[in-house]
Enzyme design. Structure first.
Site, PDB file in Angstrom:
ATOM      1  N   HIS A 284       0.864  -1.174   0.000  1.00 35.98           N
ATOM      2  CA  HIS A 284       0.000   0.000   0.000  1.00 35.98           C
ATOM      3  C   HIS A 284       0.906   1.232   0.000  1.00 35.98           C
ATOM      4  O   HIS A 284       2.019   1.178   0.515  1.00 35.98           O
ATOM      5  CB  HIS A 284      -0.837  -0.063   1.289  1.00 35.98           C
TER       6      HIS A 284
ATOM      7  N   LYS B  86     -10.583  -0.283  10.717  1.00 40.29           N
ATOM      8  CA  LYS B  86     -10.751  -1.479   9.885  1.00 40.29           C
ATOM      9  C   LYS B  86     -11.142  -2.686  10.726  1.00 40.29           C
ATOM     10  O   LYS B  86     -11.174  -3.813  10.240  1.00 40.29           O
ATOM     11  CB  LYS B  86      -9.462  -1.767   9.104  1.00 40.29           C
TER      12      LYS B  86
END
Lengths: 171, 417
Positions: free
Chosen positions: B131, B234
């Protein structure tokens, strides 16, 4: 794996029909209406202007949409040829097709007068702010292209022709 | 069909009842099918209520007041630190640092440990599947220090080419930074093996655990990692809070990151002494209420059991592969389901990812489309963009099947000419 929690048996037949498919709405708010899909699947002047005097290419890095616009502008400022090429979502490519069709045989002054709101109006369907970026990409490219003369000004480019590339085919 | 229905490790229908937002209907009264959990998950009412409770009954600044309310707030905040410690099996509470998210945790290590330890010519080993948050901080550091970045390549099916690791590691390699689960491919990386090789070469290992800690049991001691970062939002918690775990010797030797209140022991007009761990890395008022909400989220996850969540998500992923492969033109990214967490990314031939996502949205299905903050990975895969469906324990097999049906409908709209 199932030992630590009480096992549940999935019984889809008995479950209430929570998930049903909706028929797609078909009014002027619909993004993927007929004329937009028409432009996407059968674009106007996709390719390169054979006698380009001006050209510009830009992208939306966040989504990878790319649009290039070539123009042949005569000394009076009339747009004799206008073509686009690119790759990206339906909105970006259909908008480019509409824009190129709109300005074929118009003038550079018409382009200068044509603002972002005009572009959104030309496109027609309502767009969320995120998708407006897709629609405005070609407008941005055209606004820059009229100030971007190409080096071989007006001479036919080697191999310039209708591009066989189709939108959205990624391999 | 019901005679063949699998025995599931958890009951999503019961759990869904805890999530008010999953009951909303949108557009023309379509139910929400939320498949964007890798971006952020939803919150159960237990977590939402914990935030309301703090604000209504126990809120003040932490570690500061001599007053009763501040003690209440501080106790809750520090109890959460203990919950997090146990959740990832960290040896001690001081090794659990509250951050604002995974991104801050990685930047903290880059700016503090990195600036103190990385010199010109040193090497940092990353992977092709990271990422942006586990690429850019190292690019910034490498640029500033004159260090070299190297990358473990991926195989065509989206796994790390680990056989390349020995040649990429050498005595100049100071750090290996790798995700535990890829946010695009869903690949679960063999962290313990990566750590073993990295440590043998004398390198420190940072793990971006944003996509793993919420979905599977995590034991930082068993993995033997040096740093591990993840985010609250998350894993059912509020946004604005994250965790950085660090090995004690490293954290103690590192200079502070942000300067300000809390992170000091004593301040003079022209100098300061840093505080002990963990305060040293928690300058300013921390995300008090988000952190307490994260504690409530951990309680909720523990009650289900992380091993059950992981097992259930693998069932969803396997079904997703099965039903999506049956839709012509779908190309799945990443490895076979058994190597994946609950993330399934794909492209649909001839239709841009944004158009796919927009048409899925029309049917109530929320997915992510684009490069998912992993532009280099998409370049490696030869794609501008992809569509990502990502699951959590409250998703159902019926929702996965609906995704496939909706993709078939999407194709129909584009193919009517």
């Amino acid at each position: 794996m199932a030992a630590a929690a009480p096992a549940a048996r999935a019984d889809f037949a008995a479950a209430p029909r929570l998930f049903r498919l909706q028929t797609m709405p078909r009014d002027e708010d619909e993004l993927y209406q007929e004329h937009i899909l028409e432009h996407y699947e059968d674009p106007y002047h996709r390719g390169h202007a054979p006698h380009a005097t001006h050209a510009h290419e830009d992208d939306n890095p966040l989504c990878g949409d790319v649009v290039e616009i070539d123009l042949a502008v005569d000394p009076q400022g009339k747009i004799d040829e206008i073509y686009f090429d690119g790759d990206g979502c339906c909105i970006s490519q259909a908008a480019a097709s509409m824009l190129v069709e709109h300005f074929d045989q118009k003038s550079v002054d018409d382009v200068k007068r044509f603002n972002a709101e005009d572009m959104l109006r030309l496109f027609g369907a309502k767009l969320t702010p995120n998708r407006q970026k897709c629609c405005l990409l070609s407008w941005r490219v055209l606004q820059a292209a009229i100030y971007s003369p190409v080096p071989n000004n007006g001479q036919p480019k080697l191999g310039a022709q209708q591009s066989p590339a189709r939108p959205g085919k990624d391999d | 069909m019901s005679t063949l229905a699998p025995v599931l490790p958890l009951d999503p229908q019961t759990l869904r009842a805890d999530f008010p937002i999953l009951a909303i209907r949108l557009h023309d009264d379509v139910p929400l099918v939320y498949l964007d959990n890798a971006a952020t998950t939803q919150r159960p009412r237990q977590v939402i209520q914990s935030l309301v409770d703090v604000y209504e009954k126990q809120y003040a600044n932490v570690h500061r007041g001599i007053h009763w309310l501040s003690d209440q707030s501080t106790d809750l905040f520090e109890e959460t630190r203990e919950k997090v410690r146990a959740f990832i099996n960290a040896p001690a509470r001081e090794q659990v640092i509250f951050t604002y998210g995974t991104t801050e945790g990685i930047n903290l290590v880059a700016r503090s440990w990195g600036v103190a330890n990385i010199k010109a010519g040193d090497e940092i080993l990353l992977t092709e599947m990271e990422h942006h948050s586990n690429l850019v901080p190292w690019q910034q550091l490498a640029q500033e220090r004159g260090a070299v970045l190297r990358h473990i390549p991926i195989t065509d099916d989206g796994q790390l080419a680990l056989e390349r690791m020995p040649e990429l590691l050498n005595e100049r390699t100071k750090l290996v930074a790798v995700c535990h689960v890829s946010n695009v491919l869903g690949t679960i990386n063999p962290i313990a093996e990566i750590v073993r090789q990295a440590h043998a070469a004398g390198a420190v290992v940072l793990v971006d655990a944003a996509q793993s800690v919420p979905h599977m049991p995590t034991d930082v001691q068993a993995l033997d990692v040096d740093f591990l970062a993840f985010s609250g939002h998350k894993m059912l918690g509020p946004s604005g809070v994250g965790i950085l775990y660090g090995r004690r010797e490293l954290l103690e030797a590192m200079p502070p990151f942000l300067g300000g209140g809390s992170m000091i022991r004593r301040v003079k007009l022209d100098s300061f002494e840093p505080a002990e761990l963990p305060a040293k890395f928690e300058a300013g008022t921390p995300p008090i209420v988000p952190a307490i909400g994260l504690g409530a989220a951990i309680d909720y996850l523990n009650a289900i059991g992380l091993e059950n969540i992981h097992a259930y998500e693998q069932i969803l992923t396997a079904r997703a592969h099965q039903v999506l492969e049956a839709v012509g033109g779908v190309r799945l990214l990443g490895p076979a389901p058994e190597h994946k967490g609950g993330i399934v990314s794909f492209t649909l031939e001839g239709i841009h990812a944004h158009d796919v996502a927009q048409l899925l949205d029309r049917q109530g299905i929320a997915v992510r489309a684009g490069h998912h903050c992993a532009m280099p990975l998409h370049k490696r895969l030869g794609k501008n963009a992809s569509v990502r469906a990502s699951f959590y324990f409250y998703n159902t097999l019926a929702e996965v099947e609906l995704l496939a049906t909706a993709l078939a409908e999407t194709k129909r709209i584009f193919r009517k000419k």
